[in-house]
Design an enzyme around this catalytic site. Structure first.
Site, PDB file in Angstrom:
ATOM      1  N   HIS A 192       0.849  -1.187   0.000  1.00 15.06           N
ATOM      2  CA  HIS A 192       0.000   0.000   0.000  1.00 15.06           C
ATOM      3  C   HIS A 192       0.882   1.233   0.000  1.00 15.06           C
ATOM      4  O   HIS A 192       1.942   1.232   0.626  1.00 15.06           O
ATOM      5  CB  HIS A 192      -0.918   0.019   1.240  1.00 15.06           C
ATOM      6  N   GLU A 199      -7.876  -5.109   0.064  1.00 14.07           N
ATOM      7  CA  GLU A 199      -8.442  -5.862  -1.055  1.00 14.07           C
ATOM      8  C   GLU A 199      -8.379  -7.368  -0.820  1.00 14.07           C
ATOM      9  O   GLU A 199      -9.203  -8.118  -1.324  1.00 14.07           O
ATOM     10  CB  GLU A 199      -7.726  -5.517  -2.367  1.00 14.07           C
TER      11      GLU A 199
HETATM   12  N1  CMC Z   1       3.826  -7.489  -4.742  1.00 11.96           N
HETATM   13  C1  CMC Z   1       5.141  -7.459  -5.002  1.00 11.96           C
HETATM   14  N2  CMC Z   1       5.891  -6.353  -4.938  1.00 11.96           N
HETATM   15  C2  CMC Z   1       5.266  -5.223  -4.584  1.00 11.96           C
HETATM   16  C3  CMC Z   1       3.901  -5.174  -4.281  1.00 11.96           C
HETATM   17  C4  CMC Z   1       3.175  -6.372  -4.368  1.00 11.96           C
HETATM   18  N3  CMC Z   1       1.865  -6.411  -4.111  1.00 11.96           N
HETATM   19  N4  CMC Z   1       3.554  -3.916  -3.964  1.00 11.96           N
HETATM   20  C5  CMC Z   1       4.672  -3.166  -4.062  1.00 11.96           C
HETATM   21  N5  CMC Z   1       5.710  -3.969  -4.437  1.00 11.96           N
HETATM   22  C6  CMC Z   1       7.084  -3.577  -4.638  1.00 11.96           C
HETATM   23  C7  CMC Z   1       7.280  -2.949  -6.006  1.00 11.96           C
HETATM   24  O1  CMC Z   1       7.627  -3.931  -6.973  1.00 11.96           O
HETATM   25  C8  CMC Z   1       8.426  -1.999  -5.720  1.00 11.96           C
HETATM   26  O2  CMC Z   1       9.619  -2.731  -5.651  1.00 11.96           O
HETATM   27  P1  CMC Z   1      10.986  -2.183  -6.331  1.00 11.96           P
HETATM   28  O3  CMC Z   1      11.098  -0.749  -5.912  1.00 11.96           O
HETATM   29  O4  CMC Z   1      12.001  -3.086  -5.775  1.00 11.96           O
HETATM   30  O5  CMC Z   1      10.755  -2.310  -7.783  1.00 11.96           O
HETATM   31  C9  CMC Z   1       8.137  -1.525  -4.323  1.00 11.96           C
HETATM   32  O6  CMC Z   1       7.381  -2.550  -3.696  1.00 11.96           O
HETATM   33  C10 CMC Z   1       7.360  -0.221  -4.230  1.00 11.96           C
HETATM   34  O7  CMC Z   1       6.251  -0.333  -5.118  1.00 11.96           O
HETATM   35  P2  CMC Z   1       5.503   0.927  -5.696  1.00 11.96           P
HETATM   36  O8  CMC Z   1       4.715   0.514  -6.893  1.00 11.96           O
HETATM   37  O9  CMC Z   1       6.469   2.063  -5.845  1.00 11.96           O
HETATM   38  O10 CMC Z   1       4.550   1.261  -4.533  1.00 11.96           O
HETATM   39  P3  CMC Z   1       3.324   2.188  -4.684  1.00 11.96           P
HETATM   40  O11 CMC Z   1       3.165   2.866  -3.405  1.00 11.96           O
HETATM   41  O12 CMC Z   1       3.423   3.040  -5.898  1.00 11.96           O
HETATM   42  O13 CMC Z   1       2.128   1.143  -4.983  1.00 11.96           O
HETATM   43  C11 CMC Z   1       0.337  -0.332  -4.752  1.00 11.96           C
HETATM   44  C12 CMC Z   1       1.139   0.795  -4.090  1.00 11.96           C
HETATM   45  C13 CMC Z   1      -0.909  -0.644  -3.912  1.00 11.96           C
HETATM   46  C14 CMC Z   1      -0.137   0.110  -6.137  1.00 11.96           C
HETATM   47  C15 CMC Z   1       1.231  -1.599  -4.859  1.00 11.96           C
HETATM   48  O14 CMC Z   1       1.621  -2.045  -3.581  1.00 11.96           O
HETATM   49  C16 CMC Z   1       0.576  -2.731  -5.644  1.00 11.96           C
HETATM   50  O15 CMC Z   1       0.651  -2.737  -6.896  1.00 11.96           O
HETATM   51  N6  CMC Z   1      -0.094  -3.708  -4.949  1.00 11.96           N
HETATM   52  C17 CMC Z   1      -0.791  -4.763  -5.632  1.00 11.96           C
HETATM   53  C18 CMC Z   1      -2.148  -4.269  -6.104  1.00 11.96           C
HETATM   54  C19 CMC Z   1      -3.117  -4.057  -4.946  1.00 11.96           C
HETATM   55  O16 CMC Z   1      -3.253  -4.910  -4.070  1.00 11.96           O
HETATM   56  N7  CMC Z   1      -3.831  -2.902  -4.987  1.00 11.96           N
HETATM   57  C20 CMC Z   1      -4.834  -2.535  -3.976  1.00 11.96           C
HETATM   58  C21 CMC Z   1      -4.294  -1.488  -3.075  1.00 11.96           C
HETATM   59  S1  CMC Z   1      -5.363  -1.046  -1.729  1.00 11.96           S
HETATM   60  C22 CMC Z   1      -6.566  -0.078  -2.515  1.00 11.96           C
HETATM   61  C23 CMC Z   1      -6.950   1.165  -1.769  1.00 11.96           C
HETATM   62  O17 CMC Z   1      -6.565   1.431  -0.608  1.00 11.96           O
HETATM   63  O18 CMC Z   1      -7.683   1.932  -2.388  1.00 11.96           O
END
Ligand code: CMC
Length: 366
Positions: free
Chosen positions: A254, A309
């Site tokens: 998140h 989720e």
């Molecule tokens: N599985 C594997 N790696 C992950 C995941 C995950 N679920 N989430 C983040 N990472 C890694 C990502 O690959 C990155 O690694 P590196 O920097 O080594 O490449 C690092 O963690 C940071 O990721 P980010 O994309 O910069 O983080 P963000 O804050 O932009 O993204 C997120 C947040 C929710 C989009 C992301 O964690 C994700 O894609 N999760 C899976 C989809 C999901 O479950 N979404 C629902 C979120 S809750 C909805 C809400 O509150 O409205």
């Protein structure tokens, strides 16, 4: 292009009195109340009133809100015709954008009004259920029951009285999904509203943002992940394979929470009470524990935990919600938060107009 500025992380874009999200300590507050307590002790209608009006309703205010919601549940014939006319393959979230856009009337101009928020909140479950039943060749039944919002939604969808436990679970889920600070869809709603566009247009933008798999589209991804895993023994090799390929595990991570997501914690309790020793839930719990261990191994710096989720998917499955309706159901709950923010934006409005850093080429002189 290599960009240095992405995702507006850590940027404060508004003051709000609606919701407080503390990702470092795992806290979620709606207007002075813990969201988890509201989800367990209150109804959808009470929580919605709190977000719109700033306080929990007394008996007469609650009665009046319930009457207004009931009066607005009925779909007008023009809207039914629109829902009938859209191609069968149009995704439900796109159907919702079209239906919401069509609800704007000549007097829907800015500033937004609480009655519009109530009307839209009442209409969305009916729109989702009508379209779902139409596409699946099921007859449309409008129960004339004086029941709560979550109960009515399940009745519209399935055509019969739902189990009390299912109503309680959906009610808790919808309260926990109502509001979450300046998430992508709420921000989209506030940006559109800040241009003095109408509430319906702002909600259309929010629905568009909600559709994406990185936001509201994740629960179906969780179900797919668990279906692909299939059995407990395959959880580790399967998810290790995902992570080796650089894929994300849906339902984890998140932007804000670097602790367990309090909504996931609350819904874990709700599902435990619901499904007893349901094998599918057993698989979900095992997969969750395995994922947390693997994420700590593959991304040790990232503090990745279970997000809302993951357990939203578990609740949806327990109440027998079809997977294609997970994100629409999230929408039917989050519309309360969106509209509360749209109403708040109007009180303090100044158009959102950030800047970009130009990193492209400049014209060659001479
Ligand atoms: N599985 C594997 N790696 C992950 C995941 C995950 N679920 N989430 C983040 N990472 C890694 C990502 O690959 C990155 O690694 P590196 O920097 O080594 O490449 C690092 O963690 C940071 O990721 P980010 O994309 O910069 O983080 P963000 O804050 O932009 O993204 C997120 C947040 C929710 C989009 C992301 O964690 C994700 O894609 N999760 C899976 C989809 C999901 O479950 N979404 C629902 C979120 S809750 C909805 C809400 O509150 O409205």
């Amino acid at each position: 292009m290599k960009a240095k500025v992405t995702g507006l992380e850590g940027i404060v874009a508004a003051d709000t009195e609606i919701g407080y999200v503390n990702g470092a300590e795992g806290k979620l507050v709606y207007r002075g109340y813990w969201a988890k307590d509201l989800a367990i002790r209150h109804t959808f209608e009470e929580a919605a009133y709190l977000l719109w009006y700033g306080e929990l309703p007394d008996d007469s205010a609650l009665r009046s809100l319930r009457e207004q919601l009931k009066a607005h549940r009925i779909l007008q014939p023009e809207l039914k015709r629109l829902l009938d006319a859209m191609p069968k393959g149009t995704p439900m979230m796109n159907v919702l954008m079209a239906a919401v856009a069509s609800l704007a009337e000549e007097d829907s101009e800015w500033p937004p009004k609480a009655e519009q928020a109530i009307r839209l909140t009442a209409q969305l479950p009916a729109i989702i259920a009508y379209r779902y039943r139409k596409v699946n060749g099921l007859p449309w039944l409008e129960p004339n029951e004086d029941c709560g919002h979550a109960d009515y939604y399940l009745q519209l969808l399935f055509g019969h009285r739902p189990a009390e436990a299912h109503v309680r679970a959906l009610n808790a889920y919808m309260i926990l999904a109502m509001e979450h600070g300046l998430n992508a869809s709420t921000f989209a709603a506030r940006v559109v509203s800040s241009t003095e566009s109408d509430l319906y247009a702002a909600v259309c933008a929010a629905i568009g943002a909600m559709k994406g798999p990185l936001h509201g589209g994740a629960p179906s991804g969780v179900i797919k992940l668990l279906e692909d895993i299939g059995e407990k023994e395959r959880a580790e090799p399967h998810m290790r394979g995902n992570l080796e390929k650089g894929e994300r595990l849906m339902g984890f991570g998140h932007r804000i929470y670097k602790t367990p997501d309090p909504r996931a914690e609350a819904l874990r309790d709700v599902t435990a009470a619901l499904s007893g020793d349901d094998p599918w839930l057993g698989l979900a719990r095992h997969a969750e524990r395995t994922a947390i261990r693997l994420l700590a191994e593959y991304k040790p710096e990232r503090k990745l935990h279970t997000n809302v989720e993951f357990y939203a998917a578990a609740v949806m499955r327990a109440v027998q919600m079809p997977p294609q309706l997970f994100t629409p159901t999230f929408t039917a709950a989050r519309v309360v938060g969106w509209t509360a923010h749209i109403l708040e934006q109007a009180q303090i409005n100044r158009i959102y107009r950030p800047q970009s850093v130009y990193v492209g080429a400049m014209p060659v002189e001479g």
